[in-house]
Design an enzyme around this catalytic site. Structure first.
Site, short mmCIF file in Angstrom:
data_model
loop_
_atom_site.label_atom_id
_atom_site.label_comp_id
_atom_site.label_asym_id
_atom_site.label_seq_id
_atom_site.Cartn_x
_atom_site.Cartn_y
_atom_site.Cartn_z
N TYR A 142 -58.05 44.68 -54.63
CA TYR A 142 -58.66 44.04 -55.80
C TYR A 142 -58.23 44.71 -57.11
O TYR A 142 -58.31 44.12 -58.18
CB TYR A 142 -60.20 44.07 -55.71
CG TYR A 142 -60.79 43.22 -54.59
CD1 TYR A 142 -59.99 42.44 -53.77
CD2 TYR A 142 -62.15 43.20 -54.36
CE1 TYR A 142 -60.52 41.69 -52.75
CE2 TYR A 142 -62.70 42.43 -53.33
CZ TYR A 142 -61.87 41.69 -52.53
OH TYR A 142 -62.41 40.94 -51.52
N LYS A 191 -57.60 48.51 -40.41
CA LYS A 191 -56.64 47.66 -39.70
C LYS A 191 -55.41 48.53 -39.45
O LYS A 191 -54.28 48.22 -39.89
CB LYS A 191 -56.32 46.41 -40.55
CG LYS A 191 -55.53 45.34 -39.86
CD LYS A 191 -56.30 44.59 -38.79
CE LYS A 191 -55.41 43.57 -38.11
NZ LYS A 191 -55.99 43.03 -36.87
N ASP A 223 -61.16 43.26 -37.32
CA ASP A 223 -61.42 42.00 -36.62
C ASP A 223 -62.48 42.20 -35.54
O ASP A 223 -63.38 41.37 -35.36
CB ASP A 223 -60.13 41.38 -36.05
CG ASP A 223 -59.12 42.41 -35.57
OD1 ASP A 223 -59.40 43.63 -35.68
OD2 ASP A 223 -58.05 42.02 -35.09
N ASP A 247 -66.20 43.87 -48.73
CA ASP A 247 -66.69 42.67 -49.40
C ASP A 247 -67.09 41.62 -48.36
O ASP A 247 -68.18 41.05 -48.37
CB ASP A 247 -65.56 42.14 -50.31
CG ASP A 247 -66.01 41.02 -51.23
OD1 ASP A 247 -67.22 40.72 -51.25
OD2 ASP A 247 -65.15 40.45 -51.91
N ASP A 251 -71.18 40.86 -46.67
CA ASP A 251 -71.80 39.52 -46.75
C ASP A 251 -72.19 39.04 -45.35
O ASP A 251 -73.27 38.48 -45.15
CB ASP A 251 -70.85 38.50 -47.38
CG ASP A 251 -71.10 38.37 -48.87
OD1 ASP A 251 -71.68 39.30 -49.45
OD2 ASP A 251 -70.71 37.34 -49.45
#
Ligand code: NAD
Length: 358
Positions: A142, A191, A223, A247, A251
């Site tokens: 980001y 990852k 994942d 992020d 959520d």
């Protein structure tokens, strides 16, 4: 203990919910002999109307001079048409940056009294959901370079995802320290089978692990983590991960626990001063009607007691008071269920504050 708190009511339901959190902090102060003083700070739409900008320098300085900051919410339709750099949310981003808040903590806790609000099956929910996602907040993709260029006649977009050892180490410390105040387990999500940033992330986390031998540690690929949060959330205590993975996972984590009005958050940087706020927005559709659920803000104040002021007993007292009112069947409109008693925002605040004093 004496603590000076910068209070940002903000817009919409912000002032209503923040007032309830202050009632609860006052009740904690009275019961445990602490003095909390408050200084109101204008930020967001209210500051645009009054001062012409979302976070005037004088207001920012009040926050930087405080022991911690409590925020309701900012924004609303009145300011939606303003140019990007003058919108209410700009104030929040500027505040996070100026306070150097690189870590975001968002608990995912299912209150047994609100079990029906979870979209998960009873068999999963019965094992309990009580973990926190520690998300790196000001690094990664980001904040890396973004560019779109034309190559051989077609557009190609690139987003760069940089992480330095130091950026990883400082968020790692936050996670290990949070685990020490909870059930002592860290799951680091990355990852590493694909990304260099994740391989560096894992290496630094393993170095940190040696500094916290009392904390149980595991690595998990992102994942798999996304699956495990819905398959067996009871296995988690503290999840630590980089900005974009955090992020998405935070959520997902808040969704498995149900109502948006219940969920607090904290953002921390160096030192103990943090920014504490519910995860929801300013809810303009119910603003000014004394209808909002103040529990997310009240639990944000509890996080302040724990993480900024190191008062675990007082933080637990707030959580217990919330559990009691829910157990007594008190509900604001957003979480109302058959057989429960509908209360207003201020009645909910009064009820929680009264249980702290009892
Ligand atoms: P929202 O979270 O404000 O509202 C979404 C829905 O949830 C609404 O129906 C609202 O009534 C309900 N809701 C939210 N909080 C509640 C509470 N405590 N009790 C009961 N019901 C609650 O999201 P939105 O409508 O997308 O955004 C409204 C404004 O808030 C926008 O201007 C947005 O930019 C801003 N916003 C601010 C923040 C922040 O200050 N950190 C975060 C998100 C959105």
């Amino acid at each position: 203990m004496e603590k000076h708190i910068a209070v940002i009511p903000g817009d919409g339901i912000g002032p209503e919910i923040v007032n309830q959190a202050l009632k609860v902090l006052d009740a904690v102060g009275a019961k445990y002999a602490h003095t909390f003083t408050y200084e109101e700070v204008d930020m967001g739409g209210v500051a645009i109307d009054k001062w012409g900008e979302p976070l005037p320098q004088a207001m920012l300085e009040k926050c930087l001079a405080s022991d911690s900051v409590l925020l309701g919410a900012v924004g609303g339709p009145k300011w939606d048409t303003l140019p990007g750099d003058r919108r209410p949310e700009k104030g929040l981003l500027a505040l996070r940056k100026a306070m150097g808040l690189y870590s975001n903590l968002r608990p995912a806790k299912l209150w047994p009294q609100l079990r029906e609000a979870s979209p998960l099956k009873d068999a999963i929910v019965e094992q309990g959901i009580d973990f926190v996602v520690v998300r790196e907040l000001i690094g990664g993709v980001y904040f890396g370079q973004h560019r779109t260029e034309t190559v051989h006649g077609q557009q190609v977009a690139t987003d760069v995802m940089p992480y330095s050892e130091e950026e990883i180490r400082r968020i790692g410390h936050i996670a290990f320290q949070a685990a020490r105040k909870r059930r002592g387990k860290v799951t680091s999500v990355d990852k590493a089978n694909v990304l260099d940033t994740s391989r560096l992330w894992r290496k630094v986390m393993h170095q940190l692990q040696a500094e916290y031998p009392d904390v149980t540690y595991q690595d998990m690929l992102v994942d798999n983590a996304a699956m495990q949060i819905v398959r067996c959330p009871s296995q988690f205590d503290v999840i630590v991960t980089e900005n974009m993975f955090g992020d998405i996972l935070s959520d997902e984590a808040s969704m498995v626990t149900g109502s948006i009005g219940m969920i607090p958050s904290s953002s921390l940087g160096e030192g103990t001063r943090g920014l504490y706020e519910p995860i929801h927005g300013s809810a303009p559709d119910i603003a000014g009607q004394d209808k909002a659920n103040p529990i997310g803000t009240i639990l944000s104040a509890a996080m302040m007691l724990l993480y900024s002021f190191d008062l675990p007993q007082e933080a637990a007292a707030v959580e217990q008071a919330v559990a009691q009112v829910l157990g007594d069947g008190l509900r604001t409109g957003d979480s109302m269920a058959p057989g429960c008693t509908l209360v207003s925002c201020s009645q909910m605040g009064d009820a929680i504050a009264a249980r702290i004093g009892s």
